[in-house]
Each structure stands twice: as C-alpha cells, then as structure tokens.
Design a protein around this motif. Structure first.
Motif, PDB file in Angstrom:
ATOM      1  N   SER A  27       0.703  -1.312   0.077  1.00  0.00           N
ATOM      2  CA  SER A  27      -0.017  -0.158   0.154  1.00  0.00           C
ATOM      3  C   SER A  27       0.899   1.225   0.034  1.00  0.00           C
ATOM      4  O   SER A  27       0.594   2.222  -0.774  1.00  0.00           O
ATOM      5  N   LYS A  30       2.456   1.638  -3.473  1.00  0.00           N
ATOM      6  CA  LYS A  30       1.301   1.970  -4.415  1.00  0.00           C
ATOM      7  C   LYS A  30       0.957   3.269  -4.571  1.00  0.00           C
ATOM      8  O   LYS A  30       0.818   3.959  -5.473  1.00  0.00           O
ATOM      9  N   LYS A  31       0.864   3.869  -3.216  1.00  0.00           N
ATOM     10  CA  LYS A  31       0.615   5.256  -3.055  1.00  0.00           C
ATOM     11  C   LYS A  31       1.785   6.082  -4.010  1.00  0.00           C
ATOM     12  O   LYS A  31       1.249   7.215  -4.547  1.00  0.00           O
ATOM     13  N   TYR A  34       1.179   5.909  -7.606  1.00  0.00           N
ATOM     14  CA  TYR A  34       0.074   6.892  -7.850  1.00  0.00           C
ATOM     15  C   TYR A  34       0.422   8.651  -8.078  1.00  0.00           C
ATOM     16  O   TYR A  34       0.052   9.031  -8.873  1.00  0.00           O
ATOM     17  N   ASN A  35       1.215   8.745  -6.963  1.00  0.00           N
ATOM     18  CA  ASN A  35       1.547  10.131  -6.984  1.00  0.00           C
ATOM     19  C   ASN A  35       2.444  10.740  -8.207  1.00  0.00           C
ATOM     20  O   ASN A  35       2.579  11.641  -8.582  1.00  0.00           O
ATOM     21  N   ASN A  39       0.476   3.982 -14.026  1.00  0.00           N
ATOM     22  CA  ASN A  39      -1.028   3.048 -14.016  1.00  0.00           C
ATOM     23  C   ASN A  39      -0.453   1.559 -13.628  1.00  0.00           C
ATOM     24  O   ASN A  39       0.596   1.227 -14.501  1.00  0.00           O
ATOM     25  N   GLU A  40      -1.648   0.898 -13.141  1.00  0.00           N
ATOM     26  CA  GLU A  40      -1.319  -0.580 -13.182  1.00  0.00           C
ATOM     27  C   GLU A  40      -1.646  -1.407 -14.462  1.00  0.00           C
ATOM     28  O   GLU A  40      -2.567  -1.107 -15.183  1.00  0.00           O
ATOM     29  N   TRP A 105       2.948  -0.027 -13.873  1.00  0.00           N
ATOM     30  CA  TRP A 105       3.236  -0.710 -12.855  1.00  0.00           C
ATOM     31  C   TRP A 105       2.764  -2.032 -12.866  1.00  0.00           C
ATOM     32  O   TRP A 105       1.511  -2.184 -13.272  1.00  0.00           O
TER      33      TRP A 105
END
Length: 425
Positions: A27, A30-31, A34-35, A39-40, A105
């Motif tokens: 988590s 991933k945060k 995102y920042n 994108n996954e 990612w």
C-alpha cells in the motif's frame, strides 16, 4: 497413513502474521506510484516460451537453466514468467499502447528454477515499473528519485546503496565484447570448465561472477566504460550530475551489466548487506531496442523491478516500528456471551464501520470472559476496546476502554461515535 502434501521446494506460503506486513508495504509503495502518475497493468503469469528467448536472450542462465517450461495440450511451448518486462512489452505491442507515452507498474509472482536459499526462491514476487516512449536521462533520474522515496517511506534508506553504470550503445558493446573474449581466451588456463564455456556464449555475464578467482582476474580485464561512445559518456555523466543535485548518493560500478541482454545505456542496482550478504533488492535500466526486437515500433523504454521478499526481509530486520504498526487493530469489540448480546454486538460493529471505514475493527465471537477478551485485545494491539456487557445492554450504554492510558468510561450508545472520534484523534 498417507504422507501430508507439502508446498513445492522454494515456493513459500505467506501466513496472516506476515501478509499484513506485505499489505502495508504494498500500500505504501502503490501510493507513491500513484503520486508519480503510474498506472497498473496485469499480465498472465504464463507466456509463450519464445517471448523470453527473444527478449532475455537464449544464451543466459535464466533461459538455459532457470525457466519453468512445459508443453500444453496443443503442444505449444509455454513458460512461467521469470520476469515481467517482456510480458509488459508484449502486452503494449498487442494492445496498441505505444502510440503515446506509458507509465506502467505491476506486482506479482515470478518463477525461476534456482537453488533455494535466504532471499532467493523459486517463486518470488516483484513490483516493477516500465516506461515507454520517453528517451533521455531525466526519466531515469525521476525513477531513481521515486525509488529513493520508497526507501524513505519504509524507513530503510540508510540500509540500501545505489550502484550505477553505463553499458553504452549496442555498437560499443560489440567491440567491448570482442576484446573481453580475447582477454578471457588469453587467460583460459585460469578459468574453470563452466567459465570456459560461458565466455563463448556471453562473456559479459562473467563480469558479475561470484567466483573469487574470476573476480581477481577481472581486475586486469578491459573496462566497459573505456569502450562506450562519447555520446553515452555525456549521457551518463549528465545523469550523475542530476542525481548529485538532488543529493542522491551512488557508487559507479563498471562491472555492473545486469543479467539480461536487452539493456543499453544506464543500468542500476540498489543493494543491501543487511541480510547477511550482499543482495540486490531493486534493479533496472534502459532498454531502447527491446520493443522493436519483439516486433513493435521503435520505442525508447526504461524500467526496473524490486524484489518484494528481499525488501520485506530488510524492513523486518531494520524497522521494527513499521512492523508493529502493520499488525495493530484500532478497535476490539468485547461482549457478554448471549444470543441477544451477539446481535447487538454486530449492530454496534457495523455502526462503527459505517462511521470509520478506514479503521480496523475485530469482533469477539468466542465464549471467554471479559478478562480473556481484554487479553485478546492486547494481543491484537488494539488501541480501544468497546465493551458491551449485561449492564450496558440494559441501560443502552457502552463502555469504552483506552488501552494506551488504561482508562475507561461508560457512555450512552448515542454518544459512542462522537466519543470514539474524539478519542482516536
């Protein structure tokens, strides 16, 4: 008696005591992804074997010795993915993603038939990043800055070290490879039998050999940085200068070539020695030729992958506060064991979850007394215990116990949410 079936050697079960830590680390990372605008992408764990032959190179340990390969019922050769850069490139080509810049990612299991040992498994997990459509060293610097932010967020910055190198263009590597082969042929009497075979298959792979005799021999070997073209040298020194400006510490390691054939220009590794021996926990570089090599349009690309098991082990060994906070519950709900009480307990639990959706709340459903339940709450690391006993039921109240201060107060059920909010703040 039938023998119990156990897991495959080198492939581990991760139980609830450790998966909570995995989830918190994932988590956190991933945060930050995102920042940074990533994108996954999710790709299959099984790919056609030819994909890795083309991408990684047939004359590599990964392809020759380590891949799990099998034929399906149509007699097509398939493989469990040993890494996921090739899969991401395949997916980007197949789905037409390369008509614009992509920042992707992924997170998932990889498979290599390696000798299982500490920090090295046959099924392992990687969090990887691939960027398509961006040339130049600025995106490489941004990736390194993002990784540095990862280490800071996990509290392990002082336990990792960045190593950098440039392996130049494909053309300059060809000349270097020729001279390196001549060097090894001249010193062939100092090589073991496996190394004698390897120098003709892929002499660059000798540069990161763990064999001490090879390492001593390499002291006098040609250095790759002496062969790379002027443009590549300017490119690399510009990247280093930019990292200096941001205060990123690094070591230049001219033996660093990475284990896969598709890299060019910058390669890097983050290493640690905190797990008992030198281990790479994150590595990558630029691979501008791979997309075209796999049938796509000419596309600049750069990426890296981080080993989750090694990173998690490093956090376990060096940042105990992070581990403790990942296993704690916020609220533990203890109740008097009657059928009516159990229903009331669930009603209260759902009210709290509605008001505080980000909190972790666990409800006791056993038959133990309150002393046992408070003991369980302490084991779970709860901050607050909500107590619903016989008196609380009769008077429409609830007792709230703060386990940090060992104080408690009985209040009306109507005041519960506001009281909890104040208490947790």
């Amino acid at each position: 008696m039938k023998k119990n079936i156990q897991s495959v050697r080198g492939m581990n079960d991760y139980l609830p005591t450790i998966t909570l830590l995995w989830q918190k680390i994932e988590s956190t990372l991933k945060k930050i992804l995102y920042n940074y605008g990533f994108n996954e992408i999710r790709t299959p764990i099984i790919e056609k074997t030819i994909l890795f032959h083309r991408a990684i190179g047939e004359i590599t340990d990964v392809v020759e010795k380590e891949m799990y390969i099998f034929n399906d019922r149509n007699n097509e050769s398939l493989a469990l993915r040993p890494e996921n850069t090739a899969g991401c490139v395949r997916a980007a080509i197949e789905h037409g993603l390369l008509n614009k810049e992509q920042r992707l990612w992924y997170l998932g299991p990889m498979f290599r038939y390696d000798r299982p040992q500490k920090c090295r498994y046959r099924q392992f997990h990687q969090l990887g990043v691939e960027v398509f459509g961006l040339s130049g060293f600025y995106i490489e610097a941004e990736l390194i800055l993002m990784i540095s932010r990862w280490w800071y967020s996990l509290g392990i910055t002082k336990y990792v070290r960045l190593e950098l190198n440039s392996i130049g263009s494909i053309e300059s590597r060809i000349k270097y490879r020729e001279d390196l082969l001549k060097f090894f042929e001249y010193n062939k009497n100092k090589l073991d039998e496996e190394s004698k075979n390897r120098i003709y298959k892929n002499p660059l792979r000798m540069l990161d050999s763990k064999n001490k005799n090879i390492q001593n021999l390499l002291i006098d070997a040609p250095k790759i940085f002496d062969y790379i073209d002027d443009d590549s040298k300017i490119y690399f020194t510009s990247l280093c200068s930019l990292l200096d400006n941001f205060g990123i510490k690094y070591d230049i390691n001219h033996k660093l070539v990475r284990g896969l054939d598709y890299y060019n220009h910058t390669v890097f590794e983050w290493v640690t020695e905190s797990c008992g021996l030198k281990n790479t926990i994150c590595a990558g570089g630029r691979y501008d030729n791979l997309v075209k090599q796999l049938g796509g349009i000419d596309t600049p690309a750069v990426g890296f992958a981080m080993g989750m098991e090694r990173t998690i082990m490093l956090v376990q060994e060096t940042n105990h506060e992070f581990i403790l906070s990942s296993s704690e519950f916020d609220i533990y709900l203890a109740s008097f064991n009657t059928e009516n009480n159990k229903q009331e307990t669930l009603i209260i639990a759902e009210q709290v979850r509605d008001a505080f959706p980000n909190l972790r709340l666990i409800v006791y459903h056993g038959s133990g007394n309150f002393k046992k339940q408070l003991s369980e709450a302490n084991k779970y690391g709860a901050k607050v215990v909500l107590i619903l006993g016989k008196n609380e039921i009769e008077n429409n109240q609830i007792t709230i116990k703060n386990l940090y201060t060992s104080t408690q107060e009985t209040i009306s059920r109507q005041s519960m949410i506001l009281y909890i909010k104040k208490l947790l703040n």
